[in-house]
Every structure is written in C-alpha cells, then in structure tokens.
Design a protein around this motif. Structure first.
Motif, PDB file in Angstrom:
ATOM      1  N   GLN A  94      -1.143   2.465   5.384  1.00 41.99           N
ATOM      2  CA  GLN A  94       0.534   2.162   5.178  1.00 41.99           C
ATOM      3  C   GLN A  94       1.117   2.904   6.827  1.00 41.99           C
ATOM      4  O   GLN A  94       0.620   3.628   7.751  1.00 41.99           O
ATOM      5  CB  GLN A  94       0.170   3.545   4.407  1.00 41.99           C
ATOM      6  N   THR A  97      -6.407   0.553   3.825  1.00 36.17           N
ATOM      7  CA  THR A  97      -6.362  -0.495   2.020  1.00 36.17           C
ATOM      8  C   THR A  97      -7.791  -0.644   2.856  1.00 36.17           C
ATOM      9  O   THR A  97      -8.514  -0.914   4.274  1.00 36.17           O
ATOM     10  CB  THR A  97      -5.832  -1.524   2.715  1.00 36.17           C
ATOM     11  N   ILE A 150      -8.273   0.997  -1.227  1.00 30.81           N
ATOM     12  CA  ILE A 150      -7.631   2.492  -0.821  1.00 30.81           C
ATOM     13  C   ILE A 150      -9.298   2.132  -0.269  1.00 30.81           C
ATOM     14  O   ILE A 150      -9.558   2.370  -1.127  1.00 30.81           O
ATOM     15  CB  ILE A 150      -7.572   3.310  -1.098  1.00 30.81           C
ATOM     16  N   TRP A 187      -5.113   2.192  -8.945  1.00 30.55           N
ATOM     17  CA  TRP A 187      -5.269   3.546  -8.305  1.00 30.55           C
ATOM     18  C   TRP A 187      -6.356   4.254  -7.590  1.00 30.55           C
ATOM     19  O   TRP A 187      -6.926   4.450  -8.364  1.00 30.55           O
ATOM     20  CB  TRP A 187      -3.957   4.598  -8.144  1.00 30.55           C
ATOM     21  N   VAL A 218       1.517  -1.022  -0.092  1.00 29.37           N
ATOM     22  CA  VAL A 218       0.537   0.148   0.316  1.00 29.37           C
ATOM     23  C   VAL A 218       0.962   1.241  -0.073  1.00 29.37           C
ATOM     24  O   VAL A 218       1.579   1.695   0.473  1.00 29.37           O
ATOM     25  CB  VAL A 218      -0.874  -0.007   0.827  1.00 29.37           C
ATOM     26  N   SER A 250       0.812   5.861  -0.954  1.00 32.20           N
ATOM     27  CA  SER A 250       0.328   7.052  -1.265  1.00 32.20           C
ATOM     28  C   SER A 250       1.768   8.209  -1.887  1.00 32.20           C
ATOM     29  O   SER A 250       2.329   7.915  -2.025  1.00 32.20           O
ATOM     30  CB  SER A 250      -0.717   7.536  -0.681  1.00 32.20           C
ATOM     31  N   ALA A 296      -3.101   6.943  -4.738  1.00 38.32           N
ATOM     32  CA  ALA A 296      -2.985   6.264  -3.401  1.00 38.32           C
ATOM     33  C   ALA A 296      -2.969   4.635  -4.135  1.00 38.32           C
ATOM     34  O   ALA A 296      -4.051   4.997  -5.081  1.00 38.32           O
ATOM     35  CB  ALA A 296      -3.429   6.537  -2.192  1.00 38.32           C
ATOM     36  N   TRP A 297      -2.379   3.666  -3.645  1.00 37.60           N
ATOM     37  CA  TRP A 297      -2.539   2.449  -4.612  1.00 37.60           C
ATOM     38  C   TRP A 297      -2.592   1.261  -3.313  1.00 37.60           C
ATOM     39  O   TRP A 297      -1.125   0.748  -2.945  1.00 37.60           O
ATOM     40  CB  TRP A 297      -1.946   1.803  -5.693  1.00 37.60           C
ATOM     41  N   ALA A 298      -3.404   0.230  -3.418  1.00 36.00           N
ATOM     42  CA  ALA A 298      -3.902  -0.963  -2.936  1.00 36.00           C
ATOM     43  C   ALA A 298      -4.112  -2.135  -3.941  1.00 36.00           C
ATOM     44  O   ALA A 298      -4.725  -2.745  -3.624  1.00 36.00           O
ATOM     45  CB  ALA A 298      -3.659  -0.963  -1.584  1.00 36.00           C
ATOM     46  N   ALA A 327      -2.222   5.867   3.464  1.00 32.19           N
ATOM     47  CA  ALA A 327      -3.085   5.696   2.532  1.00 32.19           C
ATOM     48  C   ALA A 327      -3.800   4.457   3.868  1.00 32.19           C
ATOM     49  O   ALA A 327      -2.645   3.506   4.540  1.00 32.19           O
ATOM     50  CB  ALA A 327      -3.263   5.199   1.398  1.00 32.19           C
ATOM     51  N   VAL A 372      -6.617   7.952   2.704  1.00 34.44           N
ATOM     52  CA  VAL A 372      -6.054   8.634   2.534  1.00 34.44           C
ATOM     53  C   VAL A 372      -5.893   9.440   3.622  1.00 34.44           C
ATOM     54  O   VAL A 372      -7.319  10.208   3.768  1.00 34.44           O
ATOM     55  CB  VAL A 372      -5.982   9.328   0.886  1.00 34.44           C
TER      56      VAL A 372
END
Ligand SMILES: Nc1nc2c(c(=O)[nH]1)N[C@H]1C(S)=C(S)[C@@H](COP(=O)(O)O)O[C@H]1N2
Ligand SMILES: [Mo]
Length: 506
Positions: A482, A476, A428, A454, A397, A399, A421-423, A474, A431
């Motif tokens: 994160q 998840t 996500i 993302w 995860v 951001s 932001a990404w997972a 961020a 954030v």
C-alpha cells in the motif's frame, strides 16, 4: 375580547398543523422511516417507566400506539395554541415555543436507530413553516389590535390566510400520504418475502481477531454505509420488477423477479467500498450477499465478441459502466436479492442490485437495477465518469485503524490496537503498523473465507505516558505494498497511510 383570544390561539394551531404537514410530507418524500411526531411518540415510550408502559399496553392493547400518537398530537396542539396566545405579547415569545418544539423533535429523531443528518431535515422544514406562517397570521391580528378601525378588515385577512394555509396543509399532508403509500406497500411486500435458498450465516470464527471496539467483520444491514444520488429512493414491487439484458447480445433477455429466483442462487461474503471513501473513512462494509451470477445471464444472452463493458441502469436513472471481464471471469459478480440473509433493504437497492467483488461501487454496484446493456467503453459515458471520475474503478489496497480512535485517551502500558484492511478480490497478505515513526511491525491478520472481503488485524504495543502516532499499511497477496503517497478520492480513490494520534495516560 374572548373572540380575539380564540383567533390568537388559532394562529398558533393553524401554523403548527401546517408545519406538521410539511414536515410529514418531507419525511415521506425523503423516505425517512418515521415522521417527527412518531419519533417523539417513540421517545415518550422510551422515557416512560416500564410499569407505566406495561399498564398502558394492558389497558389499551393494540390501540396503545395510535392512542399515544394521538396524545402527542393533542399535547402538541395545546402548545401550538399557547404559542399563538403568547404572540399577543410579541412574536419572539412564540418563537421560543416553536424552537423548543423543534428541539424536542430533533432530539427524538436523532435518538432513532441509525439516524443521520438527513433525518433532521423534516424538523427543519416544519420549523421554517411554523415561523413563516405564524408571523403571516399574527400580522393581521396585531394590525387589527393597533388600529381598531381596521379590525374587521384585518379579521377577514386573518381568516383568509388561515383558511388558505389550513387547506394547503391538508393538501400537503394528503400528498405526503399518497407518496408514502407506495413505499409502505413495497416495505410490506419486502417484509413478507421469503426467498428460498437464502441462508443466514454467522461470520466464520477465523475471520475475527477479537479486539474490542474494532469494526465487526460482518456489517449489520442497518449500519451499512449508504451512497446514492436519488433523494427519494425507488420503491419497486418485486412483482413489477424485471431486468432487460440487451445491446451487443445475440438475443435480448427479459428476466422477471420470479425468473431470477428460479435460477441457482450464489451466496458469498463481499466487502463493498465507495471510491469517495477518504483514508481512514467508513464508506466500506462487509455483507453476505445472495443472488444470481451475472455471467450466467450474460451467457444466456450471448455476448458479442466486440463488447468490453456492461452499462448498468437503475430505475432512478443513475448508471455505471462495468468491465465485461469483471462480470465474467469467474468471480462472484451477482445480481443480489438478499443482504445478510434478508431481502435487500430498500435503501440498498430492493428488489435487485449488482455486487461485483473488487470494484468500487460507482462502477459496479447498481441499486434498483433495471437494465444491463452490453456495449463498449468507447460508446458510453456513465454518470460519475461524466462528472470527472475515472472510467474504471478497481479498489485500491487500503487499511484502517479502528482502535485507538483518533484523539483517544488510553491507559499507558500494554495497548491492543486493531482495525481492518482490504484489497478485494486480490486479498491481503500482511498488515504492518508503526508507532511514533518507529519500525514497521507485522500485525496479526485474520483469515477470512475468501479474498473478496476485508480482513481484521490486531497488534500489541507497550506505550509510555504521552502523545503517540500510529500508522498502518497493508500488502496484497500479489505482493503490492500500500502506497504512502497521499492522493485525494477524485478521480479513482484515495491513497495514503491511515494515521491516528492518541494520548497514553499514566
Ligand atoms: N441507483 C444507484 N446505485 C448506486 C449508486 C447510486 O447513486 N444510484 N451509487 C453507487 C455507489 S457510488 C456506491 S459506493 C454503492 C453504495 O452501495 P450501498 O449504498 O448499498 O452501500 O452503490 C452504488 N450504486
Ligand atoms: Mo461510491
């Protein structure tokens, strides 16, 4: 006297042409779209006033580009001769001409769309050729002038060197053409390709937060990051392509390009990320991929019960091992044939590459795919794992703050900040951002169509004049926060909170 002047001019022209040949050969060998000469010609077009360009097109029609390139070559040839003549007064004078020419080439190349540091390499090779060969050619001329008794011997030396260099230049240029022709043919095959079922889609409106300056949710193909070990990327004709599925399967399968396209096409948005992406880095991009599910092909081959991974092999010899479960658990793991509605760009793996939501590229996203070997982790060690990277590569995860940029000057007062932001495959849920070490504030998070991409996020702050620090993290959809622990990209991906320093001006 006249005769010797001609030889000095020839020294420049021969060295010059040889440098063009080596730079052209370098450009084709590295699969750079345009050689420096073509880049200069395009720069000329861009710098020429519109009416002049239109007049030229009207006058010359289809011949406008060849005429322009020929014109550039002629002008450059005259400058080569000038460099040769200037060398009579000392080599340093001609060096000035070579450096200026290289500088023009460099500027022209860098003005090309999407140009990177590699694209200037051909110019560097050309410059090195110019400098080395010109001094080799000038040497006998200068000796002959200083010692008239040696003049005729030095003249022969000059002619021999010039002749050899000239022939070598022609050979290198032809070799470059030959190397480049396969690539050009594949490029035209790709251009003519229409894949049924591939659609072009605008990103859903819900996926964007509308902060000026943040990364577009959908990454255009020409801006998509590129990572590969191949110096010269494979040029594969779709008609020549097939993938062999073998190893721990009930029946070996060979699937040609046409076989693949005859199957049901899946389309989905997936964000790819490189394990080498540092905190705040840009080795991440989001595209709409079209392809055939790997699970379908594996089911047809019949995976044996003991298998736990698939070794994927590229035409260029690169390989990776992907957990079987990630290919068969229902996610959109696919052999992709199109990216953002277009056949895969050659650099992104044309004609077929793998895309697996949720895994870093180094364990999953094989470009120029030719082989899927069903096997076990305890029997294989793939390219990056042999070099100390981890065996498995689930994406961590992450951001990133896109706005403001690090070191930016912004007006004091209300400040809109944002980023991504990404997972992948987990999604996500939230954030948070913190200004100047203060409380974490929840940001607005957009709602992309799946968990495989993302998300864009945005927040608003009141900023006083002065220096500021902004931080992002961020969470998840499974509740994982994160981590702020700073870890390097090696061996399985960087961690830490992206931090940006900026200044607000009153
Ligand atoms: N053949 C081949 N495929 C490859 C690689 C490579 O070096 N060679 N690099 C991988 C890595 S590390 C990443 S992050 C992704 C990047 O895909 P992209 O260049 O299309 O963004 O490709 C993967 N596929
Ligand atoms: Mo990567």
């Amino acid at each position: 006297m006249e005769d010797s002047r001609r030889r000095w001019a020839a020294s420049g022209v021969v060295a010059g042409v040889a440098g063009l040949a080596t730079s052209y050969a370098t450009a084709t060998a590295l699969n750079i779209r345009e050689s420096p000469v073509v880049a200069v010609a395009e720069l000329v077009i861009r710098l020429t006033p519109g009416p002049v360009v239109e007049g030229a097109i009207q006058l010359l029609g289809q011949a406008d580009k060849p005429v322009l390139v020929a014109g550039v070559l002629l002008a450059v040839g005259l400058l080569f001769a000038l460099a040769g003549l200037l060398a009579r007064g000392g080599l340093s004078r001609s060096v000035l001409v070579w450096l200026s020419l290289a500088l023009i080439g460099m500027v022209a190349v860098l003005r090309q769309h999407g140009a990177g540091p590699v694209d200037v390499l051909p110019v560097g090779v050309g410059l090195a050729t110019w400098l080395a060969l010109h001094s080799a050619l000038v040497n006998p001329l200068a000796k002959g002038r200083a010692h008239p008794e040696l003049a005729s011997r030095e003249r022969r030396v000059f002619l021999m060197v010039a002749g050899t260099v000239g022939l070598a230049a022609v050979a290198i240029g032809l070799a470059g053409r030959f190397v480049g022709s396969g690539r050009r043919h594949v490029e035209s095959s790709r251009r003519l390709l229409r894949i049924e079922g591939v659609t072009r889609r605008q990103p859903p409106a819900s996926a964007t937060v509308g902060v000026p300056g943040i990364s577009p949710w959908q990454t255009p193909n020409e801006d998509f990051y590129l990572i590969h070990t191949a110096i010269s990327v494979p040029a594969i004709e779709p008609t020549d392509w097939f993938v062999r599925i073998h190893g721990m399967v009930e029946r070996e399968l060979v699937v040609t390009y046409d076989d693949l396209l005859a199957r049901e096409l899946t389309e989905s948005w997936v964000t790819l990320t490189c394990v080498s992406n540092p905190v705040g880095g840009d080795l991440v991009g989001n595209a709409r991929w079209s392809g055939v599910r790997v699970a379908e092909l594996l089911a047809e081959a019949g995976v044996l019960p003991d298998a736990d991974c698939v070794r994927q092999v590229s035409e260029d010899g690169w390989d990776c091992a992907t957990p079987l479960v990630a290919l068969t658990d229902g996610r959109d793991a696919m052999l992709a044939v199109a990216m953002n509605g277009h056949p895969l760009p050659i650099e992104h793996g044309f004609p077929v590459r793998t895309v697996v939501p949720g895994l870093y590229g180094f364990v999953s996203a094989t470009k120029w795919l030719v082989e899927l070997e069903v096997t076990r982790f305890d029997r294989v060690e793939a390219f990056w794992t042999q070099r100390g990277w981890s065996e498995e590569g689930p994406i961590k995860v992450s951001s990133r703050i896109d706005v403001p940029r690090s070191g930016a000057d912004v007006p004091a007062g209300e400040l809109r900040v944002g980023g991504v932001a990404w997972a992948q495959h987990t999604g996500i849920s939230s954030v948070e951002v913190a200004l100047d070490g203060g409380d974490w504030i929840g940001a607005d998070v957009a709602a992309p169509p799946t968990n495989d991409t993302w998300v864009q996020w945005a927040a608003t702050f009141e900023v006083e004049p002065g220096d500021h620090v902004l931080r992002v993290r961020a969470r998840t959809k499974t509740g994982e926060l994160q981590t702020g622990v700073v870890r390097d990209v090696m061996p399985d991906g960087a961690t830490g909170w992206h931090t940006v320093e900026f200044t607000a001006q009153s």
